[in-house]
Design a protein around this motif. Structure first.
Motif, PDB file in Angstrom:
ATOM      1  N   ASP A 299       0.822  -1.209   0.000  1.00 14.18           N
ATOM      2  CA  ASP A 299       0.000   0.000   0.000  1.00 14.18           C
ATOM      3  C   ASP A 299       0.856   1.258   0.000  1.00 14.18           C
ATOM      4  OD1 ASP A 299      -2.542  -1.454   0.327  1.00 14.18           O
ATOM      5  OD2 ASP A 299      -1.735  -1.921   2.307  1.00 14.18           O
ATOM      6  N   LEU A 300       2.111   1.101   0.410  1.00 14.50           N
ATOM      7  CA  LEU A 300       3.059   2.216   0.432  1.00 14.50           C
ATOM      8  C   LEU A 300       4.451   1.688   0.130  1.00 14.50           C
ATOM      9  CD1 LEU A 300       3.922   5.203   1.172  1.00 14.50           C
ATOM     10  CD2 LEU A 300       4.256   4.348   3.511  1.00 14.50           C
ATOM     11  N   VAL A 301       5.150   2.355  -0.769  1.00 16.72           N
ATOM     12  CA  VAL A 301       6.585   2.124  -0.957  1.00 16.72           C
ATOM     13  C   VAL A 301       7.270   3.458  -0.736  1.00 16.72           C
ATOM     14  CG1 VAL A 301       8.449   1.481  -2.511  1.00 16.72           C
ATOM     15  CG2 VAL A 301       6.291   0.220  -2.571  1.00 16.72           C
ATOM     16  N   ALA A 302       8.156   3.505   0.247  1.00 18.63           N
ATOM     17  CA  ALA A 302       8.908   4.718   0.568  1.00 18.63           C
ATOM     18  C   ALA A 302      10.389   4.435   0.355  1.00 18.63           C
ATOM     19  CB  ALA A 302       8.652   5.144   2.010  1.00 18.63           C
ATOM     20  N   ALA A 303      11.037   5.265  -0.445  1.00 22.77           N
ATOM     21  CA  ALA A 303      12.478   5.146  -0.676  1.00 22.77           C
ATOM     22  C   ALA A 303      13.118   6.449  -0.236  1.00 22.77           C
ATOM     23  CB  ALA A 303      12.767   4.863  -2.142  1.00 22.77           C
ATOM     24  N   LEU A 304      13.957   6.374   0.780  1.00 21.76           N
ATOM     25  CA  LEU A 304      14.553   7.569   1.372  1.00 21.76           C
ATOM     26  C   LEU A 304      16.055   7.602   1.135  1.00 21.76           C
ATOM     27  CD1 LEU A 304      12.667   7.608   4.811  1.00 21.76           C
ATOM     28  CD2 LEU A 304      11.932   8.498   2.598  1.00 21.76           C
ATOM     29  N   GLY A 305      16.486   8.513   0.287  1.00 20.72           N
ATOM     30  CA  GLY A 305      17.915   8.769   0.118  1.00 20.72           C
ATOM     31  C   GLY A 305      18.690   7.800  -0.733  1.00 20.72           C
ATOM     32  N   THR A 306      18.028   6.859  -1.408  1.00 21.88           N
ATOM     33  CA  THR A 306      18.783   5.847  -2.153  1.00 21.88           C
ATOM     34  C   THR A 306      18.743   6.023  -3.669  1.00 21.88           C
ATOM     35  OG1 THR A 306      16.930   4.286  -2.306  1.00 21.88           O
ATOM     36  CG2 THR A 306      18.321   4.163  -0.334  1.00 21.88           C
ATOM     37  N   LEU A 307      17.691   6.618  -4.196  1.00 22.93           N
ATOM     38  CA  LEU A 307      17.507   6.613  -5.650  1.00 22.93           C
ATOM     39  C   LEU A 307      18.373   7.621  -6.391  1.00 22.93           C
ATOM     40  CD1 LEU A 307      13.659   6.068  -5.988  1.00 22.93           C
ATOM     41  CD2 LEU A 307      15.508   4.398  -6.207  1.00 22.93           C
ATOM     42  N   ALA A 308      19.076   8.477  -5.682  1.00 25.99           N
ATOM     43  CA  ALA A 308      19.936   9.457  -6.347  1.00 25.99           C
ATOM     44  C   ALA A 308      21.136   8.804  -7.018  1.00 25.99           C
ATOM     45  CB  ALA A 308      20.414  10.507  -5.346  1.00 25.99           C
ATOM     46  N   THR A 309      21.443   7.555  -6.664  1.00 23.35           N
ATOM     47  CA  THR A 309      22.670   6.933  -7.168  1.00 23.35           C
ATOM     48  C   THR A 309      22.406   5.617  -7.904  1.00 23.35           C
ATOM     49  OG1 THR A 309      22.985   5.983  -4.952  1.00 23.35           O
ATOM     50  CG2 THR A 309      24.211   8.002  -5.482  1.00 23.35           C
ATOM     51  N   VAL A 310      21.210   5.478  -8.497  1.00 20.57           N
ATOM     52  CA  VAL A 310      20.965   4.321  -9.365  1.00 20.57           C
ATOM     53  C   VAL A 310      21.212   4.748 -10.800  1.00 20.57           C
ATOM     54  CG1 VAL A 310      19.317   3.217  -7.816  1.00 20.57           C
ATOM     55  CG2 VAL A 310      18.496   4.842  -9.524  1.00 20.57           C
ATOM     56  N   ASN A 311      21.725   3.849 -11.611  1.00 16.90           N
ATOM     57  CA  ASN A 311      21.990   4.174 -13.012  1.00 16.90           C
ATOM     58  C   ASN A 311      20.712   4.253 -13.833  1.00 16.90           C
ATOM     59  OD1 ASN A 311      24.935   4.375 -13.185  1.00 16.90           O
ATOM     60  ND2 ASN A 311      24.948   2.214 -12.631  1.00 16.90           N
ATOM     61  N   ASP A 312      19.743   3.414 -13.503  1.00 15.04           N
ATOM     62  CA  ASP A 312      18.491   3.367 -14.256  1.00 15.04           C
ATOM     63  C   ASP A 312      17.353   3.852 -13.362  1.00 15.04           C
ATOM     64  OD1 ASP A 312      16.436   2.906 -15.998  1.00 15.04           O
ATOM     65  OD2 ASP A 312      16.613   0.716 -15.989  1.00 15.04           O
ATOM     66  N   LEU A 313      17.252   5.169 -13.199  1.00 18.48           N
ATOM     67  CA  LEU A 313      16.209   5.712 -12.325  1.00 18.48           C
ATOM     68  C   LEU A 313      14.812   5.425 -12.865  1.00 18.48           C
ATOM     69  CD1 LEU A 313      15.305   7.266  -9.857  1.00 18.48           C
ATOM     70  CD2 LEU A 313      15.782   9.402 -11.077  1.00 18.48           C
ATOM     71  N   PRO A 314      14.539   5.586 -14.167  1.00 14.80           N
ATOM     72  CA  PRO A 314      13.199   5.232 -14.653  1.00 14.80           C
ATOM     73  C   PRO A 314      12.858   3.770 -14.403  1.00 14.80           C
ATOM     74  CG  PRO A 314      14.367   6.544 -16.287  1.00 14.80           C
ATOM     75  CD  PRO A 314      15.367   6.192 -15.239  1.00 14.80           C
ATOM     76  N   GLY A 315      13.827   2.870 -14.610  1.00 13.11           N
ATOM     77  CA  GLY A 315      13.580   1.460 -14.355  1.00 13.11           C
ATOM     78  C   GLY A 315      13.279   1.191 -12.900  1.00 13.11           C
ATOM     79  N   ALA A 316      14.028   1.837 -11.993  1.00 11.07           N
ATOM     80  CA  ALA A 316      13.786   1.654 -10.561  1.00 11.07           C
ATOM     81  C   ALA A 316      12.398   2.150 -10.174  1.00 11.07           C
ATOM     82  CB  ALA A 316      14.854   2.395  -9.757  1.00 11.07           C
ATOM     83  N   MET A 317      11.991   3.268 -10.738  1.00 11.59           N
ATOM     84  CA  MET A 317      10.671   3.805 -10.428  1.00 11.59           C
ATOM     85  C   MET A 317       9.566   2.909 -10.985  1.00 11.59           C
ATOM     86  SD  MET A 317      11.502   7.865 -11.012  1.00 11.59           S
ATOM     87  CE  MET A 317       9.784   8.372 -10.876  1.00 11.59           C
ATOM     88  N   LEU A 318       9.811   2.322 -12.132  1.00 10.92           N
ATOM     89  CA  LEU A 318       8.828   1.407 -12.712  1.00 10.92           C
ATOM     90  C   LEU A 318       8.678   0.158 -11.853  1.00 10.92           C
ATOM     91  CD1 LEU A 318       6.909   0.858 -15.043  1.00 10.92           C
ATOM     92  CD2 LEU A 318       8.827  -0.120 -16.317  1.00 10.92           C
ATOM     93  N   HIS A 319       9.797  -0.369 -11.325  1.00 10.28           N
ATOM     94  CA  HIS A 319       9.730  -1.521 -10.425  1.00 10.28           C
ATOM     95  C   HIS A 319       8.942  -1.172  -9.163  1.00 10.28           C
ATOM     96  CE1 HIS A 319      12.293  -3.737 -13.007  1.00 10.28           C
ATOM     97  NE2 HIS A 319      13.423  -3.144 -12.682  1.00 10.28           N
ATOM     98  N   ILE A 320       9.113   0.041  -8.673  1.00  6.92           N
ATOM     99  CA  ILE A 320       8.389   0.463  -7.472  1.00  6.92           C
ATOM    100  C   ILE A 320       6.895   0.545  -7.757  1.00  6.92           C
ATOM    101  CG2 ILE A 320       7.986   2.468  -5.975  1.00  6.92           C
ATOM    102  CD1 ILE A 320      11.041   2.891  -5.986  1.00  6.92           C
ATOM    103  N   ARG A 321       6.531   1.103  -8.898  1.00  4.41           N
ATOM    104  CA  ARG A 321       5.098   1.185  -9.210  1.00  4.41           C
ATOM    105  C   ARG A 321       4.485  -0.198  -9.310  1.00  4.41           C
ATOM    106  NH1 ARG A 321       1.600   0.864 -13.230  1.00  4.41           N
ATOM    107  NH2 ARG A 321       3.120   0.661 -14.905  1.00  4.41           N
ATOM    108  N   ARG A 322       5.199  -1.125  -9.914  1.00  3.07           N
ATOM    109  CA  ARG A 322       4.677  -2.479 -10.072  1.00  3.07           C
ATOM    110  C   ARG A 322       4.590  -3.217  -8.738  1.00  3.07           C
ATOM    111  NH1 ARG A 322       8.066  -3.942 -15.616  1.00  3.07           N
ATOM    112  NH2 ARG A 322       6.547  -3.020 -17.075  1.00  3.07           N
ATOM    113  N   ALA A 323       5.322  -2.742  -7.730  1.00  4.31           N
ATOM    114  CA  ALA A 323       5.250  -3.368  -6.404  1.00  4.31           C
ATOM    115  C   ALA A 323       4.079  -2.854  -5.589  1.00  4.31           C
ATOM    116  CB  ALA A 323       6.552  -3.133  -5.640  1.00  4.31           C
ATOM    117  N   LEU A 324       3.398  -1.820  -6.096  1.00  2.00           N
ATOM    118  CA  LEU A 324       2.272  -1.243  -5.368  1.00  2.00           C
ATOM    119  C   LEU A 324       0.990  -2.028  -5.621  1.00  2.00           C
ATOM    120  CD1 LEU A 324       2.832   2.570  -6.050  1.00  2.00           C
ATOM    121  CD2 LEU A 324       3.113   1.404  -3.850  1.00  2.00           C
TER     122      LEU A 324
END
Length: 265
Positions: A104-129
Motif C-alpha cells: 500500500d506504500l513504498v517509501a524510498a529515502l535517500g537511495t535513488l539518487a545513485t541508481v543508473n536506471d532511475l526510470p527502471g527503478a521507479m517502474l519496479h516500485i510502481r509495479r510493487a504497489l
C-alpha cells in the motif's frame, strides 16, 4: 527494437560500500541524521494530509528506523530494506524487480539518487504497489551542495574533475513519474541550510549520510596541494563567524498506482 541500456554513471560496488560505511558511521552518538530525519518527518506529514493509512509498506533506506516505527504504531506491517542491509532488513537492488508486490506504500529515502536506471527503478516500485498504493521517493536533488561545487571548481581550476554527482531537478522528476505511469504525480523540492566551520566537517557529514562519491569514473585524488587549495577556498567563502552555509535540496516524488498505465519510454 530493444532500448539501449542506461549509461553507467555510478559504480554499484562503490555505492554499496558507500552505504555500508554510512551504516557504520551512523552508530556514533553524534552522527548527523538531519537529512534522514527530515525525509521521515515530511513523509509522515504527507500521509497525514492525504489520510493514507497503509496496511502493508516497503520502506527502503530509512536508516533511522523512525518511519518503520511510526507506521508499525499505526498497525502497518512494515518490510524494511536497504542496498546495504543490517539485521532485520532485506537486501534490495532498486534496478531489479521487487519480489514481493502488493504494498500500500513504498517509501524510498535517500537511495535513488545513485541508481543508473532511475526510470527502471521507479517502474519496479510502481509495479510493487497494490491498486491504490502510494509511492514516496525522497533524495537529494538539483541545487544540493552548491558551496562544495564551488570549492571543487576553484580547487581543480582549468582541469575540472568529476567529483559531484549529477542531480535530478523538479521538472525531470515530474516527467519521470508520468513516464512510469504513476497517477496524480507530484514533484517538489525543499531546502535545508547547514552552517559549517570547516571543510572537513562538511565532508564528514556527507559521508556519514551516504552522500560520498560513488561515480563509476571518479576524478583523481586531490593530493596534498589540492587539499590545501580546497581548504583555502572554503576559508575564502566563510562569513564573519568563520562559517560557510551549505544547502541540501531534498527532491520528493510521489504518485499512485490508481491505473495500470503503460510506461512512456
Amino acid at each position: 527494437m530493444a532500448s539501449p541500456p542506461p549509461p553507467t554513471i555510478f559504480a554499484p560496488a562503490r555505492r554499496r560500500a558507500m552505504r555500508a560505511r554510512m551504516r557504520l558511521l551512523e552508530r556514533r552518538a553524534d552522527a548527523p541524521r538531519f537529512l534522514a530525519e527530515d525525509m521521515v518527518d515530511d513523509l509522515l506529514d504527507r500521509l497525514s494530509f492525504l489520510r493514507h493509512q497503509p496496511r502493508r509498506a516497503l520502506v527502503v533506506g530509512d536508516t533511522t528506523g523512525l518511519l518503520a516505527a511510526a507506521l508499525a504504531a499505526q498497525g502497518c506491517a512494515v518490510v524494511r530494506a536497504d542496498p546495504a542491509p543490517i539485521a532485520g532488513e532485506l537486501p534490495i537492488d532498486e534496478e531489479q524487480p521487487i519480489s514481493e508486490p502488493g504494498f500500500d506504500l513504498v517509501a524510498a529515502l535517500g537511495t535513488l539518487a545513485t541508481v543508473n536506471d532511475l526510470p527502471g527503478a521507479m517502474l519496479h516500485i510502481r509495479r510493487a504497489l497494490a491498486p491504490g498504493g502510494l509511492a514516496v521517493l525522497s533524495f537529494c536533488g538539483a541545487g544540493s551542495v552548491p558551496a562544495l561545487r564551488q570549492i571543487m571548481a576553484e580547487t581543480d581550476g582549468d582541469r575540472p574533475a568529476a567529483r559531484i554527482h549529477p542531480q535530478v531537478d523538479v521538472r525531470a522528476g515530474g516527467d519521470l513519474l508520468q513516464r512510469c505511469g504513476f497517477a496524480d504525480p507530484m514533484s517538489d523540492s525543499r531546502t535545508l541550510d547547514v552552517r559549517y566551520r570547516s571543510l572537513g566537517r562538511l565532508v564528514a557529514d556527507l559521508r556519514a549520510q551516504g552522500l560520498g562519491n560513488c561515480l563509476a569514473r571518479p576524478g583523481p585524488a586531490l593530493g596534498k596541494a589540492g587539499a590545501t587549495r580546497a581548504h583555502a577556498a572554503f576559508a575564502a567563502m566563510a562569513d564573519a563567524e568563520g562559517r560557510v552555509s551549505e544547502r541540501f535540496a531534498i527532491l520528493t516524488l510521489s504518485g499512485w498506482n490508481k491505473a495500470l498505465r503503460p510506461p512512456k519510454f
